[in-house]
Design a protein around this motif. Structure first.
Motif, PDB file in Angstrom:
ATOM      1  N   GLN A  31       0.829  -1.196   0.000  1.00 27.73           N
ATOM      2  CA  GLN A  31       0.000   0.000   0.000  1.00 27.73           C
ATOM      3  C   GLN A  31       0.869   1.253   0.000  1.00 27.73           C
ATOM      4  O   GLN A  31       2.017   1.232   0.462  1.00 27.73           O
ATOM      5  CB  GLN A  31      -0.918   0.000   1.214  1.00 27.73           C
ATOM      6  CG  GLN A  31      -2.034  -1.035   1.146  1.00 27.73           C
ATOM      7  CD  GLN A  31      -3.041  -0.874   2.269  1.00 27.73           C
ATOM      8  OE1 GLN A  31      -2.706  -0.361   3.344  1.00 27.73           O
ATOM      9  NE2 GLN A  31      -4.270  -1.305   2.035  1.00 27.73           N
ATOM     10  N   ALA A  32       0.309   2.327  -0.487  1.00 25.97           N
ATOM     11  CA  ALA A  32       1.010   3.605  -0.467  1.00 25.97           C
ATOM     12  C   ALA A  32       1.439   3.930   0.957  1.00 25.97           C
ATOM     13  O   ALA A  32       0.684   3.734   1.913  1.00 25.97           O
ATOM     14  CB  ALA A  32       0.116   4.706  -1.020  1.00 25.97           C
ATOM     15  N   LYS A  84       4.950   5.306  -3.214  1.00 25.09           N
ATOM     16  CA  LYS A  84       3.846   5.995  -3.852  1.00 25.09           C
ATOM     17  C   LYS A  84       3.352   5.164  -5.038  1.00 25.09           C
ATOM     18  O   LYS A  84       4.126   4.381  -5.605  1.00 25.09           O
ATOM     19  CB  LYS A  84       4.307   7.363  -4.358  1.00 25.09           C
ATOM     20  CG  LYS A  84       4.918   8.250  -3.298  1.00 25.09           C
ATOM     21  CD  LYS A  84       5.461   9.534  -3.925  1.00 25.09           C
ATOM     22  CE  LYS A  84       6.104  10.435  -2.883  1.00 25.09           C
ATOM     23  NZ  LYS A  84       6.635  11.687  -3.486  1.00 25.09           N
ATOM     24  N   PRO A  85       2.121   5.342  -5.449  1.00 20.30           N
ATOM     25  CA  PRO A  85       1.626   4.608  -6.627  1.00 20.30           C
ATOM     26  C   PRO A  85       2.497   4.820  -7.860  1.00 20.30           C
ATOM     27  O   PRO A  85       2.659   3.898  -8.667  1.00 20.30           O
ATOM     28  CB  PRO A  85       0.225   5.183  -6.820  1.00 20.30           C
ATOM     29  CG  PRO A  85      -0.205   5.565  -5.445  1.00 20.30           C
ATOM     30  CD  PRO A  85       1.041   6.085  -4.786  1.00 20.30           C
ATOM     31  N   SER A 137      -0.301   0.248  -4.301  1.00 25.14           N
ATOM     32  CA  SER A 137      -1.714   0.579  -4.423  1.00 25.14           C
ATOM     33  C   SER A 137      -2.042   1.838  -3.633  1.00 25.14           C
ATOM     34  O   SER A 137      -1.439   2.108  -2.591  1.00 25.14           O
ATOM     35  CB  SER A 137      -2.570  -0.578  -3.927  1.00 25.14           C
ATOM     36  OG  SER A 137      -2.332  -0.806  -2.550  1.00 25.14           O
ATOM     37  N   SER A 138      -3.015   2.579  -4.129  1.00 26.70           N
ATOM     38  CA  SER A 138      -3.383   3.846  -3.471  1.00 26.70           C
ATOM     39  C   SER A 138      -4.460   3.635  -2.426  1.00 26.70           C
ATOM     40  O   SER A 138      -5.053   2.589  -2.318  1.00 26.70           O
ATOM     41  CB  SER A 138      -3.859   4.841  -4.517  1.00 26.70           C
ATOM     42  OG  SER A 138      -4.925   4.301  -5.253  1.00 26.70           O
TER      43      SER A 138
END
Length: 123
Positions: free
Chosen positions: A12-13, A86-87, A122-123
């Motif tokens: 995850q971000a 970050k994405p 992923s954001s």
């Protein structure tokens, strides 16, 4: 020379990953090493480089302050610690061995490349 990259995955971000690149077939302690990445539909770009003895490092502006490159010459291995992901960091990450001793972002100066490891944020 064979380079085996590992450590990629889905995160995850804001999370972290640590990539490793183990070399075999040749002692790499006399050469700079680097990490590059290629996102879908984009050209491969420089991420980070480390000098032959680890005394000097170089980073792309986009990762400066978040990524750290290091190496263990006794293990013939280079690492990329990636924090605050970050994405836009999503890409296939490649390690490479340069023909020079000092850090360089010039892909043309890298002679050996690993197979790549996927990093998805992923954001």
């Amino acid at each position: 020379v064979q380079l085996q990259a590992s450590g990629g995955g889905l995160v995850q971000a804001g999370g972290s990953l640590r990539l490793s690149c183990a070399a075999s077939g040749r002692t790499l302690s006399s050469y700079a090493m680097g990490w590059f990445r290629q996102a879908p539909g984009k050209e491969r770009e420089f991420v980070a480089s480390i000098s032959w003895d680890g005394s000097s490092t170089k980073y792309a502006d986009s990762v400066k302050g978040r990524f750290t490159i290091s190496r263990d010459n006794a293990k013939n291995t280079v690492y990329l610690q990636m924090n605050s992901l970050k994405p836009e960091d999503t890409a296939v990450y490649y390690c490479a061995v340069s023909r020079v001793q000092m850090t360089t972002a010039n892909q043309a100066l890298y002679d050996y490349w690993g197979q790549g490891t996927q990093v998805t944020v992923s954001s």
